[in-house]
Scaffold this motif. Structure first.
Motif, PDB file in Angstrom:
ATOM      1  N   ALA A 168      19.297 -34.440  -7.223  1.00  0.00           N
ATOM      2  CA  ALA A 168      19.281 -34.072  -8.650  1.00  0.00           C
ATOM      3  C   ALA A 168      19.158 -32.552  -8.751  1.00  0.00           C
ATOM      4  O   ALA A 168      18.833 -31.874  -7.780  1.00  0.00           O
ATOM      5  CB  ALA A 168      18.116 -34.750  -9.362  1.00  0.00           C
ATOM      6  N   ARG A 169      19.380 -32.024  -9.960  1.00  0.00           N
ATOM      7  CA  ARG A 169      19.277 -30.564 -10.164  1.00  0.00           C
ATOM      8  C   ARG A 169      17.913 -30.240 -10.768  1.00  0.00           C
ATOM      9  O   ARG A 169      17.397 -30.995 -11.606  1.00  0.00           O
ATOM     10  CB  ARG A 169      20.360 -30.082 -11.120  1.00  0.00           C
ATOM     11  N   HIS A 170      17.354 -29.069 -10.366  1.00  0.00           N
ATOM     12  CA  HIS A 170      16.011 -28.714 -10.833  1.00  0.00           C
ATOM     13  C   HIS A 170      15.950 -27.234 -11.201  1.00  0.00           C
ATOM     14  O   HIS A 170      16.764 -26.438 -10.739  1.00  0.00           O
ATOM     15  CB  HIS A 170      14.975 -28.957  -9.733  1.00  0.00           C
ATOM     16  N   VAL A 171      14.932 -26.902 -11.991  1.00  0.00           N
ATOM     17  CA  VAL A 171      14.658 -25.494 -12.300  1.00  0.00           C
ATOM     18  C   VAL A 171      13.382 -25.094 -11.574  1.00  0.00           C
ATOM     19  O   VAL A 171      12.388 -25.826 -11.603  1.00  0.00           O
ATOM     20  CB  VAL A 171      14.472 -25.281 -13.822  1.00  0.00           C
ATOM     21  N   ASP A 172      13.417 -23.923 -10.938  1.00  0.00           N
ATOM     22  CA  ASP A 172      12.253 -23.387 -10.208  1.00  0.00           C
ATOM     23  C   ASP A 172      12.163 -21.919 -10.565  1.00  0.00           C
ATOM     24  O   ASP A 172      13.042 -21.141 -10.192  1.00  0.00           O
ATOM     25  CB  ASP A 172      12.491 -23.564  -8.701  1.00  0.00           C
ATOM     26  N   THR A 173      11.145 -21.519 -11.306  1.00  0.00           N
ATOM     27  CA  THR A 173      11.073 -20.100 -11.644  1.00  0.00           C
ATOM     28  C   THR A 173       9.816 -19.466 -11.052  1.00  0.00           C
ATOM     29  O   THR A 173       8.816 -20.149 -10.830  1.00  0.00           O
ATOM     30  CB  THR A 173      11.095 -19.842 -13.173  1.00  0.00           C
ATOM     31  N   GLY A 174       9.894 -18.171 -10.813  1.00  0.00           N
ATOM     32  CA  GLY A 174       8.743 -17.446 -10.282  1.00  0.00           C
ATOM     33  C   GLY A 174       8.694 -16.059 -10.889  1.00  0.00           C
ATOM     34  O   GLY A 174       9.667 -15.298 -10.800  1.00  0.00           O
ATOM     35  N   MET A 175       7.570 -15.762 -11.545  1.00  0.00           N
ATOM     36  CA  MET A 175       7.397 -14.420 -12.136  1.00  0.00           C
ATOM     37  C   MET A 175       6.191 -13.762 -11.475  1.00  0.00           C
ATOM     38  O   MET A 175       5.095 -14.328 -11.434  1.00  0.00           O
ATOM     39  CB  MET A 175       7.176 -14.526 -13.650  1.00  0.00           C
ATOM     40  N   GLY A 176       6.392 -12.549 -10.967  1.00  0.00           N
ATOM     41  CA  GLY A 176       5.311 -11.801 -10.319  1.00  0.00           C
ATOM     42  C   GLY A 176       4.309 -11.365 -11.375  1.00  0.00           C
ATOM     43  O   GLY A 176       4.605 -10.511 -12.213  1.00  0.00           O
ATOM     44  N   PHE A 177       3.121 -11.964 -11.320  1.00  0.00           N
ATOM     45  CA  PHE A 177       2.112 -11.713 -12.353  1.00  0.00           C
ATOM     46  C   PHE A 177       1.684 -10.241 -12.387  1.00  0.00           C
ATOM     47  O   PHE A 177       1.560  -9.636 -13.455  1.00  0.00           O
ATOM     48  CB  PHE A 177       0.909 -12.628 -12.071  1.00  0.00           C
ATOM     49  N   GLU A 178       1.462  -9.651 -11.217  1.00  0.00           N
ATOM     50  CA  GLU A 178       0.965  -8.271 -11.176  1.00  0.00           C
ATOM     51  C   GLU A 178       2.009  -7.305 -11.739  1.00  0.00           C
ATOM     52  O   GLU A 178       1.672  -6.333 -12.422  1.00  0.00           O
ATOM     53  CB  GLU A 178       0.595  -7.885  -9.730  1.00  0.00           C
ATOM     54  N   ARG A 179       3.287  -7.585 -11.454  1.00  0.00           N
ATOM     55  CA  ARG A 179       4.372  -6.733 -11.995  1.00  0.00           C
ATOM     56  C   ARG A 179       4.499  -6.919 -13.496  1.00  0.00           C
ATOM     57  O   ARG A 179       4.748  -5.960 -14.236  1.00  0.00           O
ATOM     58  CB  ARG A 179       5.693  -7.082 -11.322  1.00  0.00           C
ATOM     59  N   LEU A 180       4.366  -8.157 -13.933  1.00  0.00           N
ATOM     60  CA  LEU A 180       4.440  -8.415 -15.374  1.00  0.00           C
ATOM     61  C   LEU A 180       3.323  -7.636 -16.093  1.00  0.00           C
ATOM     62  O   LEU A 180       3.551  -7.029 -17.150  1.00  0.00           O
ATOM     63  CB  LEU A 180       4.289  -9.920 -15.632  1.00  0.00           C
ATOM     64  N   CYS A 181       2.130  -7.656 -15.502  1.00  0.00           N
ATOM     65  CA  CYS A 181       1.005  -6.927 -16.118  1.00  0.00           C
ATOM     66  C   CYS A 181       1.309  -5.424 -16.151  1.00  0.00           C
ATOM     67  O   CYS A 181       1.010  -4.751 -17.137  1.00  0.00           O
ATOM     68  CB  CYS A 181      -0.298  -7.195 -15.361  1.00  0.00           C
TER      69      CYS A 181
ATOM     70  N   GLY B 126       0.833  -1.202   0.000  1.00  0.00           N
ATOM     71  CA  GLY B 126       0.000   0.000   0.000  1.00  0.00           C
ATOM     72  C   GLY B 126       0.860   1.240   0.000  1.00  0.00           C
ATOM     73  O   GLY B 126       0.582   2.215  -0.705  1.00  0.00           O
ATOM     74  N   VAL B 127       1.936   1.222   0.795  1.00  0.00           N
ATOM     75  CA  VAL B 127       2.834   2.375   0.855  1.00  0.00           C
ATOM     76  C   VAL B 127       3.562   2.478  -0.484  1.00  0.00           C
ATOM     77  O   VAL B 127       3.714   3.560  -1.043  1.00  0.00           O
ATOM     78  CB  VAL B 127       3.841   2.218   2.023  1.00  0.00           C
ATOM     79  N   ASP B 128       3.981   1.324  -1.011  1.00  0.00           N
ATOM     80  CA  ASP B 128       4.569   1.358  -2.350  1.00  0.00           C
ATOM     81  C   ASP B 128       3.564   0.796  -3.365  1.00  0.00           C
ATOM     82  O   ASP B 128       2.402   0.523  -3.026  1.00  0.00           O
ATOM     83  CB  ASP B 128       5.941   0.667  -2.401  1.00  0.00           C
ATOM     84  N   THR B 129       3.999   0.673  -4.590  1.00  0.00           N
ATOM     85  CA  THR B 129       3.057   0.344  -5.667  1.00  0.00           C
ATOM     86  C   THR B 129       3.307  -1.024  -6.288  1.00  0.00           C
ATOM     87  O   THR B 129       2.701  -1.362  -7.295  1.00  0.00           O
ATOM     88  CB  THR B 129       3.204   1.403  -6.786  1.00  0.00           C
ATOM     89  N   TYR B 130       4.203  -1.795  -5.674  1.00  0.00           N
ATOM     90  CA  TYR B 130       4.546  -3.060  -6.330  1.00  0.00           C
ATOM     91  C   TYR B 130       4.755  -4.246  -5.405  1.00  0.00           C
ATOM     92  O   TYR B 130       5.184  -5.302  -5.868  1.00  0.00           O
ATOM     93  CB  TYR B 130       5.777  -2.863  -7.229  1.00  0.00           C
ATOM     94  N   HIS B 131       4.485  -4.095  -4.093  1.00  0.00           N
ATOM     95  CA  HIS B 131       4.498  -5.257  -3.203  1.00  0.00           C
ATOM     96  C   HIS B 131       3.057  -5.623  -2.852  1.00  0.00           C
ATOM     97  O   HIS B 131       2.191  -4.748  -2.800  1.00  0.00           O
ATOM     98  CB  HIS B 131       5.261  -4.965  -1.904  1.00  0.00           C
TER      99      HIS B 131
END
Ligand code: GLY
Length: 380
Positions: free
Chosen positions: A237-250, A80-85
């Motif tokens: 084993a080795r793995h890939v884990d990705t995370g993209m913030g949907f609201e920021r992407l929009c 609320g104080v900022d615009t992206y969290h």
């Protein structure tokens, strides 16, 4: 593109790369004493990473409801104080699960990086000269090496001057105090005006808290388990884990300056404006209050829909505190002297009925719980 189209495009893209699309896990975590709420898309796959269970699928993608309000990942005071969290946000993710018995199973850095770049620049058409990427520089104390492989992969795609080195704080991702972890490579976007970009090089603003130079996507390369004694052990084993913030992407794709200006939050903000008679943009205090309400109702409503009622302890208490924070803002700055927040529920339920039907299916119950909680807090 609308936010629904942006979400669908992500899932379609990874489906075309042979990923199985799975539903979001509930926000409330049951059966893991290290975690109260889902704080990342990877939580539901923790046992696959650790090798406690065989992976059901080799490649997976989804959009996950996350809540970062407690423990290692806690953004509550920024909201609320900022615009992206946000308290609750959607995390778009793609995963590759390795196999301890087959070193060639699954994909790793080369594919993850190439697909992230393809999706952002060729499908979503984000301009390449607005993107920066970070690579783990290594950490002597932990005996962790510079991530040369990611650095080499990125050099195939992006101007070398846009590849930045990052330290353990920013480029070594851990789920919590214990659990799967590994070096990560983040993608940041610079959404400032042309004039501002001319004045200050975006490169020096990455990871400094600038509201328009922000991380959008984190590609984590899971190789370790952080144990309770603080040491790191290699995963089987080795793995890939990705995370993209949907609201920021929009925000980036819709060319907005704030997550709250996207079509994800605007319907709720418009309703609050109509009911309060106050325009969004008219003062800093009322803007913060509207952002707090439009954010917090999502956390509260989706968590109740996932089975967690407000209460006096643990997860229930966290939800109660979030609701009370929203009530205080609405009472003090928006002049709602009687319970109001529950009235935002039907709007949200309709907006998300295709992607998260659990709220739509229980909207009357959820609304009733929120109203009773508001009444008992305000004695009205
Ligand atoms: N697990 C990746 C992230 O949350 O950034």
């Amino acid at each position: 593109m609308t936010s629904s189209e942006i979400r669908k495009t992500f899932l379609d893209f990874f489906q075309s790369k042979q990923h199985t699309i799975v539903p979001s896990a509930p926000i409330v975590v049951k059966g893991d004493p290290t975690l109260m709420f889902t704080n990342a898309g990877m939580n539901q796959f923790k046992d696959w990473f650790l090798g406690n269970q065989p992976a059901k699928y080799r490649r997976v993608a989804d959009t996950q409801k996350c809540l970062r309000v407690s423990g290692k990942h806690n953004d509550l005071e920024e909201v609320g104080v900022d615009t992206y969290h946000h308290t609750m946000f959607e995390m778009l993710g793609n995963w590759s699960f390795g196999d301890p018995n087959d070193p060639n199973a699954g994909y790793f850095k080369k594919e993850a990086i190439a697909w992230a770049w393809e999706l952002l620049t060729e499908v979503y058409k984000l301009p390449k000269d607005r993107l920066y990427v970070t690579v783990f520089e290594g950490d002597k104390k932990e005996n962790l090496h510079f991530d040369e492989e990611s650095n080499t992969c990125w050099k195939q795609h992006i101007d070398h001057s846009r590849i930045l080195m990052g330290n353990k704080k920013d480029n070594f991702w851990e789920m919590g105090d214990t659990g799967p972890c590994g070096p990560c490579s983040e993608i940041h976007v610079d959404l400032r005006s042309k004039e501002e970009r001319k004045q200050t090089d975006g490169k020096i603003l990455v990871n400094t808290g600038h509201p328009l130079v922000i991380e959008i996507w984190n590609n984590v390369f899971m190789e370790f388990n952080r144990k309770a004694d603080g040491t790191l052990e290699k995963l089987p084993a080795r793995h890939v884990d990705t995370g993209m913030g949907f609201e920021r992407l929009c925000m980036a794709i819709q060319q907005k300056k704030s997550n709250y200006d996207t079509d994800i939050f605007q319907p709720t903000i418009n309703y609050i404006e109509a009911m309060s008679g106050i325009k969004y943009g008219s003062s800093e205090q009322t803007d913060i209050a509207m952002r707090v309400l439009s954010d917090h109702i999502r956390a509260i409503a989706f968590t109740i829909a996932d089975g967690q009622l407000p209460s006096n302890n643990k997860a229930g208490y966290v939800i109660r505190r979030i609701l009370r924070r929203a009530v205080r803002y609405s009472f003090t700055y928006l002049n709602f002297k009687t319970p109001f927040i529950h009235r935002l529920t039907p709007l949200l339920a309709d907006q998300f009925k295709e992607v998260f039907p659990e709220l739509f299916e229980q909207k009357d119950f959820v609304q009733k719980v929120i109203k009773e909680e508001e009444q008992s807090f305000t004695h009205s």
